[in-house]
Design an enzyme around this catalytic site. Structure first.
Site, PDB file in Angstrom:
ATOM      1  N   VAL A   1       0.855  -1.193   0.000  1.00  0.00           N
ATOM      2  CA  VAL A   1       0.000   0.000   0.000  1.00  0.00           C
ATOM      3  C   VAL A   1       0.890   1.242   0.000  1.00  0.00           C
ATOM      4  O   VAL A   1       1.757   1.386   0.859  1.00  0.00           O
ATOM      5  CB  VAL A   1      -0.901   0.035   1.256  1.00  0.00           C
ATOM      6  CG1 VAL A   1      -1.739   1.316   1.282  1.00  0.00           C
ATOM      7  CG2 VAL A   1      -1.794  -1.199   1.298  1.00  0.00           C
TER       8      VAL A   1
ATOM      9  N   VAL B   1       1.274   5.619  -1.611  1.00  0.00           N
ATOM     10  CA  VAL B   1       0.829   6.759  -2.414  1.00  0.00           C
ATOM     11  C   VAL B   1       2.073   7.563  -2.787  1.00  0.00           C
ATOM     12  O   VAL B   1       2.957   7.772  -1.943  1.00  0.00           O
ATOM     13  CB  VAL B   1      -0.176   7.618  -1.610  1.00  0.00           C
ATOM     14  CG1 VAL B   1      -0.498   8.921  -2.331  1.00  0.00           C
ATOM     15  CG2 VAL B   1      -1.447   6.821  -1.347  1.00  0.00           C
TER      16      VAL B   1
ATOM     17  N   ARG C   1      -1.975  12.910   0.996  1.00  0.00           N
ATOM     18  CA  ARG C   1      -3.018  13.638   1.739  1.00  0.00           C
ATOM     19  C   ARG C   1      -4.025  14.348   0.840  1.00  0.00           C
ATOM     20  O   ARG C   1      -4.436  15.450   1.093  1.00  0.00           O
ATOM     21  CB  ARG C   1      -2.404  14.659   2.726  1.00  0.00           C
ATOM     22  CG  ARG C   1      -1.408  14.077   3.699  1.00  0.00           C
ATOM     23  CD  ARG C   1      -1.998  12.988   4.593  1.00  0.00           C
ATOM     24  NE  ARG C   1      -0.999  12.542   5.537  1.00  0.00           N
ATOM     25  CZ  ARG C   1      -0.097  11.575   5.288  1.00  0.00           C
ATOM     26  NH1 ARG C   1      -0.132  10.936   4.117  1.00  0.00           N
ATOM     27  NH2 ARG C   1       0.771  11.231   6.196  1.00  0.00           N
TER      28      ARG C   1
ATOM     29  N   VAL D   1      -6.028   9.738  -1.765  1.00  0.00           N
ATOM     30  CA  VAL D   1      -5.731   8.580  -2.619  1.00  0.00           C
ATOM     31  C   VAL D   1      -5.870   7.283  -1.824  1.00  0.00           C
ATOM     32  O   VAL D   1      -6.521   6.325  -2.264  1.00  0.00           O
ATOM     33  CB  VAL D   1      -4.309   8.693  -3.225  1.00  0.00           C
ATOM     34  CG1 VAL D   1      -3.974   7.428  -4.022  1.00  0.00           C
ATOM     35  CG2 VAL D   1      -4.196   9.919  -4.116  1.00  0.00           C
ATOM     36  N   LEU D   2      -5.273   7.243  -0.635  1.00  0.00           N
ATOM     37  CA  LEU D   2      -5.375   6.021   0.180  1.00  0.00           C
ATOM     38  C   LEU D   2      -6.833   5.692   0.467  1.00  0.00           C
ATOM     39  O   LEU D   2      -7.268   4.541   0.365  1.00  0.00           O
ATOM     40  CB  LEU D   2      -4.604   6.193   1.497  1.00  0.00           C
ATOM     41  CG  LEU D   2      -4.763   5.011   2.461  1.00  0.00           C
ATOM     42  CD1 LEU D   2      -4.099   3.758   1.906  1.00  0.00           C
ATOM     43  CD2 LEU D   2      -4.204   5.335   3.839  1.00  0.00           C
TER      44      LEU D   2
ATOM     45  N   TYR E   1      -4.626   2.757   9.686  1.00  0.00           N
ATOM     46  CA  TYR E   1      -5.721   1.904   9.220  1.00  0.00           C
ATOM     47  C   TYR E   1      -6.964   1.828  10.112  1.00  0.00           C
ATOM     48  O   TYR E   1      -7.978   1.291   9.685  1.00  0.00           O
ATOM     49  CB  TYR E   1      -5.184   0.489   8.971  1.00  0.00           C
ATOM     50  CG  TYR E   1      -4.198   0.451   7.815  1.00  0.00           C
ATOM     51  CD1 TYR E   1      -4.648   0.467   6.504  1.00  0.00           C
ATOM     52  CD2 TYR E   1      -2.829   0.457   8.040  1.00  0.00           C
ATOM     53  CE1 TYR E   1      -3.755   0.466   5.441  1.00  0.00           C
ATOM     54  CE2 TYR E   1      -1.923   0.452   6.975  1.00  0.00           C
ATOM     55  CZ  TYR E   1      -2.399   0.462   5.685  1.00  0.00           C
ATOM     56  OH  TYR E   1      -1.522   0.465   4.635  1.00  0.00           O
TER      57      TYR E   1
ATOM     58  N   PHE F   1       3.666  -9.721   5.842  1.00  0.00           N
ATOM     59  CA  PHE F   1       3.368  -9.933   4.421  1.00  0.00           C
ATOM     60  C   PHE F   1       3.078  -8.608   3.740  1.00  0.00           C
ATOM     61  O   PHE F   1       2.960  -7.599   4.377  1.00  0.00           O
ATOM     62  CB  PHE F   1       2.197 -10.910   4.240  1.00  0.00           C
ATOM     63  CG  PHE F   1       0.956 -10.578   5.026  1.00  0.00           C
ATOM     64  CD1 PHE F   1       0.022  -9.659   4.551  1.00  0.00           C
ATOM     65  CD2 PHE F   1       0.708 -11.172   6.265  1.00  0.00           C
ATOM     66  CE1 PHE F   1      -1.138  -9.350   5.287  1.00  0.00           C
ATOM     67  CE2 PHE F   1      -0.436 -10.879   6.993  1.00  0.00           C
ATOM     68  CZ  PHE F   1      -1.355  -9.957   6.516  1.00  0.00           C
TER      69      PHE F   1
HETATM   70  C1  LIG Z   1       0.270   6.213   4.365  1.00  0.00           C
HETATM   71  C2  LIG Z   1      -0.115   6.712   2.974  1.00  0.00           C
HETATM   72  C3  LIG Z   1      -0.477   5.501   2.108  1.00  0.00           C
HETATM   73  C4  LIG Z   1      -1.323   7.630   3.099  1.00  0.00           C
HETATM   74  O1  LIG Z   1      -1.803   7.994   1.816  1.00  0.00           O
HETATM   75  P1  LIG Z   1      -2.616   9.377   1.549  1.00  0.00           P
HETATM   76  O2  LIG Z   1      -3.152   9.282   0.174  1.00  0.00           O
HETATM   77  O3  LIG Z   1      -1.753  10.508   1.905  1.00  0.00           O
HETATM   78  O4  LIG Z   1      -3.796   9.240   2.588  1.00  0.00           O
HETATM   79  P2  LIG Z   1      -5.240   9.963   2.439  1.00  0.00           P
HETATM   80  O5  LIG Z   1      -5.037  11.344   1.903  1.00  0.00           O
HETATM   81  O6  LIG Z   1      -6.190   9.106   1.727  1.00  0.00           O
HETATM   82  O7  LIG Z   1      -5.626  10.038   3.965  1.00  0.00           O
HETATM   83  C5  LIG Z   1      -6.689   9.342   4.528  1.00  0.00           C
HETATM   84  C6  LIG Z   1      -6.689   9.647   5.993  1.00  0.00           C
HETATM   85  O8  LIG Z   1      -5.562   9.001   6.601  1.00  0.00           O
HETATM   86  C7  LIG Z   1      -4.765   9.964   7.310  1.00  0.00           C
HETATM   87  N1  LIG Z   1      -3.389   9.528   7.139  1.00  0.00           N
HETATM   88  C8  LIG Z   1      -2.809   9.156   6.015  1.00  0.00           C
HETATM   89  N2  LIG Z   1      -1.550   8.787   6.244  1.00  0.00           N
HETATM   90  C9  LIG Z   1      -1.324   8.918   7.561  1.00  0.00           C
HETATM   91  C10 LIG Z   1      -0.207   8.680   8.389  1.00  0.00           C
HETATM   92  N3  LIG Z   1       0.953   8.226   7.904  1.00  0.00           N
HETATM   93  N4  LIG Z   1      -0.342   8.925   9.701  1.00  0.00           N
HETATM   94  C11 LIG Z   1      -1.527   9.396  10.198  1.00  0.00           C
HETATM   95  N5  LIG Z   1      -2.623   9.621   9.445  1.00  0.00           N
HETATM   96  C12 LIG Z   1      -2.518   9.379   8.137  1.00  0.00           C
HETATM   97  C13 LIG Z   1      -5.077  11.278   6.629  1.00  0.00           C
HETATM   98  O9  LIG Z   1      -4.784  12.345   7.483  1.00  0.00           O
HETATM   99  C14 LIG Z   1      -6.554  11.125   6.346  1.00  0.00           C
HETATM  100  O10 LIG Z   1      -7.245  11.339   7.556  1.00  0.00           O
HETATM  101  P3  LIG Z   1      -8.810  11.691   7.622  1.00  0.00           P
HETATM  102  O11 LIG Z   1      -9.535  10.433   7.225  1.00  0.00           O
HETATM  103  O12 LIG Z   1      -9.024  12.021   9.048  1.00  0.00           O
HETATM  104  O13 LIG Z   1      -9.025  12.812   6.653  1.00  0.00           O
HETATM  105  C15 LIG Z   1       1.041   7.498   2.307  1.00  0.00           C
HETATM  106  O14 LIG Z   1       1.407   8.541   3.157  1.00  0.00           O
HETATM  107  C16 LIG Z   1       2.259   6.656   2.015  1.00  0.00           C
HETATM  108  O15 LIG Z   1       2.384   6.134   0.926  1.00  0.00           O
HETATM  109  N6  LIG Z   1       3.167   6.570   2.999  1.00  0.00           N
HETATM  110  C17 LIG Z   1       4.417   5.842   2.839  1.00  0.00           C
HETATM  111  C18 LIG Z   1       4.228   4.369   2.610  1.00  0.00           C
HETATM  112  C19 LIG Z   1       3.389   3.704   3.687  1.00  0.00           C
HETATM  113  O16 LIG Z   1       3.568   3.934   4.871  1.00  0.00           O
HETATM  114  N7  LIG Z   1       2.457   2.848   3.246  1.00  0.00           N
HETATM  115  C20 LIG Z   1       1.634   2.048   4.124  1.00  0.00           C
HETATM  116  C21 LIG Z   1       2.195   0.673   4.146  1.00  0.00           C
HETATM  117  S1  LIG Z   1       1.431  -0.342   5.380  1.00  0.00           S
END
Ligand SMILES: CC(C)(COP(=O)(O)OP(=O)(O)OC[C@H]1O[C@@H](n2cnc3c(N)ncnc32)[C@H](O)[C@@H]1OP(=O)(O)O)[C@@H](O)C(=O)NCCC(=O)NCCS
Length: 404
Positions: free
Chosen positions: A81, A83, A89, A92-93, A122, A404
């Site tokens: 997973v 972005v 932010r 996308v997630l 999550y 995983f």
């Molecule tokens: C974590 C990640 C996937 C989030 O993607 P994103 O597109 O920025 O997330 P979104 O904009 O859809 O955010 C959805 C919600 O999650 C929150 N959120 C997203 N990433 C977060 C993080 N790392 N810590 C805390 N909150 C987070 C957002 O604030 C938002 O909150 P809301 O529902 O209260 O508005 C992205 O930052 C990323 O790729 N990080 C590095 C790789 C990673 O950690 N992947 C996960 C592997 S398990």
């Protein structure tokens, strides 16, 4: 902001989607590597998000079964997973999680499970922490057992080819009784357990496989690496245990006794061990393991009714839950659990739980009483928490031995 989300069509799209997380891990997306990945994930289980015709995020799922108390359920094994940092932010997630959970629901997989890079991500999508795990780092001088014993079997080395045939059936025998463990197919064993690239060793030597035999049958095994090292003329070598399992208490004890006794090392390290691991009771000085506990497996009940009906319970009994689930509203509302089957009901609820808390309790890892003490479950009828604890408890803490 709305993003187009769909499953990928070919290896190129798959690679762009996998690179969404891969870039954070320094991954070089070679064709060979991506093809191997695709063997395990398949195109129809990789969702990608697009913006202006380019992939900006990805979320994949392995298809496997997770052991639940007294059962075994098809599970969306969420992984890969990410972005792109250019599009963080902007939702996308959220779009990816929406598509993935809708897909899981349509496929009829009652559970989704994952390991989280950060604990903060999550919960908002309905995942609850379902199992703890921890790492150990035990100095060689503290390897003694609390009580003397004679090993009941023999340990021998296996060549990888031999191990690939001999070990999976032993794992499977252990796996089916251990909530939190997931099934491994042949490709998984080949690609993930037996492939041994130098870069995966992080400075240590190759994987060594041992089998533990008792009465002519393999009852346990371990895979480990040596990381050699010297300091001021003495060894600072590490024995890194990757996996060690026994199908009986004797086998578990003897496999660990073998690993602990290996000479010419300064430390034995292992990670992902459950908090009720037998080593705590076997060792003379368990505190010397310096066990550091953290979150392990996170679980999402994709279909509350099917998930609750798909496990067995510690005792007979009835309970009505009022479930809160805003991300998957099909779960929202009252569920009666009676004699191991969950059905919709209008009856007065005993407990009010967010779906995350139901997931935390589901594998038997976290009691409802503990959830209530943390403000994560509400007792609506006196005695309901204790009854729920007795129903959901199992004979061990859930354990997922592999990320995983
Ligand atoms: C974590 C990640 C996937 C989030 O993607 P994103 O597109 O920025 O997330 P979104 O904009 O859809 O955010 C959805 C919600 O999650 C929150 N959120 C997203 N990433 C977060 C993080 N790392 N810590 C805390 N909150 C987070 C957002 O604030 C938002 O909150 P809301 O529902 O209260 O508005 C992205 O930052 C990323 O790729 N990080 C590095 C790789 C990673 O950690 N992947 C996960 C592997 S398990």
């Amino acid at each position: 902001m709305a993003f187009e989300v769909r499953t990928v069509k070919d290896l190129d799209e798959f690679t762009s989607a996998a690179f969404a997380i891969g870039q954070y891990f320094g991954m070089v997306p070679t064709e060979e590597r991506m093809q191997r990945f695709l063997d395990l994930i398949t195109l129809d289980r990789m969702h990608a998000a697009w913006s202006d015709g380019a992939v900006v995020g990805g979320a994949a799922a392995f298809t496997f079964n997770v052991t639940v108390p007294g059962g075994d359920l098809p599970t969306t094994g969420v992984s890969v997973v990410g972005v792109y940092p250019t599009h963080r932010r902007r939702g996308v997630l959220r779009s990816l999680m929406r598509a993935q959970l809708d897909d899981a629901h349509e496929r009829g997989e009652p559970l989704a499970a994952l390991w989280a890079s950060e604990e903060t991500i999550y919960g908002r999508f309905g995942y609850g922490l379902a199992a703890f795990c921890g790492e150990i780092n035990l100095a060689h001088e503290y390897m003694a057992f609390a009580q003397p014993f004679e090993p009941a079997g023999m340990v021998r080395f296996l060549e990888p080819d031999e191990a690939l045939e001999a070990i999976p059936p032993v794992f499977e025998r252990i796996r089916v009784d251990w909530p939190g463990m997931f099934s491994r197919n042949r490709l998984w064993w080949e690609h993930r357990e037996f492939r041994d690239p130098e870069e995966g060793a992080e400075g240590a030597g190759p994987k060594r496989w041992i089998a533990y035999e008792q009465n002519g049958a393999i009852e346990g095994y371990a895979v480990y690496r040596h990381k050699p090292g010297w300091e001021a003329g003495s060894t600072i070598a590490e024995l890194r245990v990757l996996e060690a399992l026994g199908s009986t208490p004797e086998a578990t004890r003897d496999v660990w006794a073998f690993l602990l006794a290996v000479d010419w090392k300064a430390n034995l390290t292992a990670s992902l061990l459950p908090p009720d691991h037998p080593l705590f009771l076997l060792l003379a000085t368990p505190r010397r393991m310096r066990y550091r506990m953290g979150d392990g497996l996170w679980v999402r009940l994709v279909d509350v009714g099917a998930a609750l009906s798909g496990r067995r319970y510690g005792e007979e009994g009835a309970l009505v839950f009022d479930v809160q689930d805003d991300f998957c509203p099909w779960n929202e509302g009252r569920w009666a659990l009676e004699d191991g089957t969950a059905t919709r009901t209008d009856a007065e609820p005993d407990l009010r739980v967010p779906v995350q808390s139901l997931a935390s309790a589901y594998l038997g890892g976290i009691p409802f009483s503990a959830l209530a003490r943390a403000g994560r479950a509400e007792e609506l009828k006196s005695g309901a928490l204790m009854r729920a604890d007795r129903l959901f408890m199992w004979d061990r803490h859930p354990w997922c031995p592999e990320i995983f």
